[in-house]
Design a protein around this motif. Structure first.
Motif, PDB file in Angstrom:
ATOM      1  N   ARG A 117      33.176 -64.642  59.746  1.00 44.64           N
ATOM      2  CA  ARG A 117      32.793 -63.873  58.605  1.00 44.64           C
ATOM      3  C   ARG A 117      34.092 -63.891  57.669  1.00 44.64           C
ATOM      4  NH1 ARG A 117      28.759 -59.742  56.707  1.00 44.64           N
ATOM      5  NH2 ARG A 117      27.557 -60.404  58.643  1.00 44.64           N
ATOM      6  N   GLU A 118      33.838 -64.262  56.294  1.00 39.72           N
ATOM      7  CA  GLU A 118      34.914 -64.048  55.345  1.00 39.72           C
ATOM      8  C   GLU A 118      34.200 -63.768  54.168  1.00 39.72           C
ATOM      9  OE1 GLU A 118      37.998 -66.952  54.791  1.00 39.72           O
ATOM     10  OE2 GLU A 118      37.001 -67.794  56.758  1.00 39.72           O
ATOM     11  N   GLN A 119      35.063 -62.816  53.264  1.00 39.34           N
ATOM     12  CA  GLN A 119      34.565 -62.383  51.792  1.00 39.34           C
ATOM     13  C   GLN A 119      35.529 -62.856  50.911  1.00 39.34           C
ATOM     14  OE1 GLN A 119      34.325 -57.951  52.082  1.00 39.34           O
ATOM     15  NE2 GLN A 119      32.210 -58.338  51.349  1.00 39.34           N
ATOM     16  N   TYR A 120      34.916 -63.265  49.776  1.00 40.29           N
ATOM     17  CA  TYR A 120      35.686 -63.957  48.525  1.00 40.29           C
ATOM     18  C   TYR A 120      35.598 -63.267  47.244  1.00 40.29           C
ATOM     19  CZ  TYR A 120      35.733 -68.197  52.032  1.00 40.29           C
ATOM     20  OH  TYR A 120      36.210 -68.542  53.208  1.00 40.29           O
ATOM     21  N   GLY A 170      28.227 -60.191  48.697  1.00 45.26           N
ATOM     22  CA  GLY A 170      28.865 -59.371  49.666  1.00 45.26           C
ATOM     23  C   GLY A 170      29.568 -58.208  49.003  1.00 45.26           C
ATOM     24  N   ALA A 224      31.775 -59.742  45.220  1.00 44.35           N
ATOM     25  CA  ALA A 224      32.257 -60.451  46.344  1.00 44.35           C
ATOM     26  C   ALA A 224      31.095 -61.514  46.740  1.00 44.35           C
ATOM     27  CB  ALA A 224      32.803 -59.675  47.364  1.00 44.35           C
ATOM     28  N   CYS A 251      25.582 -68.191  53.023  1.00 42.38           N
ATOM     29  CA  CYS A 251      26.320 -67.789  51.614  1.00 42.38           C
ATOM     30  C   CYS A 251      25.472 -66.588  51.055  1.00 42.38           C
ATOM     31  CB  CYS A 251      26.700 -68.759  50.683  1.00 42.38           C
ATOM     32  SG  CYS A 251      27.376 -70.199  51.480  1.00 42.38           S
ATOM     33  N   GLU A 294      26.825 -64.979  65.130  1.00 44.44           N
ATOM     34  CA  GLU A 294      27.881 -64.986  64.144  1.00 44.44           C
ATOM     35  C   GLU A 294      29.240 -65.142  64.740  1.00 44.44           C
ATOM     36  OE1 GLU A 294      28.271 -62.636  60.158  1.00 44.44           O
ATOM     37  OE2 GLU A 294      29.422 -61.602  61.493  1.00 44.44           O
ATOM     38  N   THR A 340      29.877 -63.233  50.698  1.00 42.74           N
ATOM     39  CA  THR A 340      30.244 -62.986  52.024  1.00 42.74           C
ATOM     40  C   THR A 340      29.827 -64.489  52.571  1.00 42.74           C
ATOM     41  OG1 THR A 340      29.937 -60.801  52.433  1.00 42.74           O
ATOM     42  CG2 THR A 340      29.816 -62.095  54.361  1.00 42.74           C
ATOM     43  N   SER A 357      29.135 -66.260  56.359  1.00 39.90           N
ATOM     44  CA  SER A 357      28.981 -66.183  57.578  1.00 39.90           C
ATOM     45  C   SER A 357      28.866 -67.503  58.333  1.00 39.90           C
ATOM     46  CB  SER A 357      27.797 -65.170  58.036  1.00 39.90           C
ATOM     47  OG  SER A 357      28.053 -63.954  57.251  1.00 39.90           O
TER      48      SER A 357
END
Length: 186
Positions: A169-172, A81, A93, A78, A166, A95, A97
């Protein structure tokens, strides 16, 4: 691959003392980068504040040493991001991974004790991203990241993370920083 910039210039990350006598990390149902504790550790929200996403997240346990009987199959990193944009505006944001591969070197590096604090240190703040180790059942722990005598994250952990692949991967969105201007009714 973990960018070096993630390790520089961040403030407020809990590094813990993963020595053998430190408490073992608590096993929880799943990894959650959006818990208030992780966001505070990363400096994305004030300690004790909640993110502006409106979605409640369970509390994350404190970091601790990797239990001998916990067998991770992946790691979730975490990290801050950048920003995201949507109809509400611009958000700070996070990220998340997911990394996989041979986790033995990572677990060995995380089990190393932190050095006692002291000596001459530079004034540059260096902190680590927040980690979750995840087992085959999806359960997770927050391992403590060992540090040197100045509190700098142990580079052996970074090298072990860099050796992993990896796989996602997401961004929040975390906190709205520039709201979209409201259109007047007309």
């Amino acid at each position: 691959m973990l960018p070096a910039a993630v390790l520089l210039g961040l403030a407020g990350c809990t590094t813990g003392e993963p020595a053998a006598d430190a408490p073992a990390a608590v096993v929880v149902g799943s990894a959650d980068c959006m818990s208030a504790q992780v966001l505070a550790d990363l400096g994305l929200v004030a300690d004790g504040a909640t993110p502006g996403t409106g979605t409640p997240h369970p509390d994350a346990p404190e970091t601790g040493r990797v239990p001998d009987d916990f067998l991770p199959v992946s790691v979730v990193v975490c990290a801050p991001g950048g920003t995201l944009h949507d109809s509400s505006g611009t958000w700070v944001a996070l990220t998340a991974s997911r990394l996989e591969g041979d986790l033995d070197p990572l677990v060995a590096a995380l089990r190393r004790p932190s050095a006692p604090r002291g000596g001459t240190c530079s004034s540059a703040a260096v902190t680590a991203p927040s980690l979750w180790l995840v087992d085959a059942l999806g359960r997770a722990i927050r391992p403590a990241w060992p540090t040197d005598s100045c509190g700098t994250p142990d580079p052996a952990v970074t090298r072990a993370l860099d050796a992993l692949e990896e796989t996602g991967r997401e961004q929040y969105p975390v906190r709205l920083v520039v709201p979209t201007a409201a259109t007047p009714a007309g």
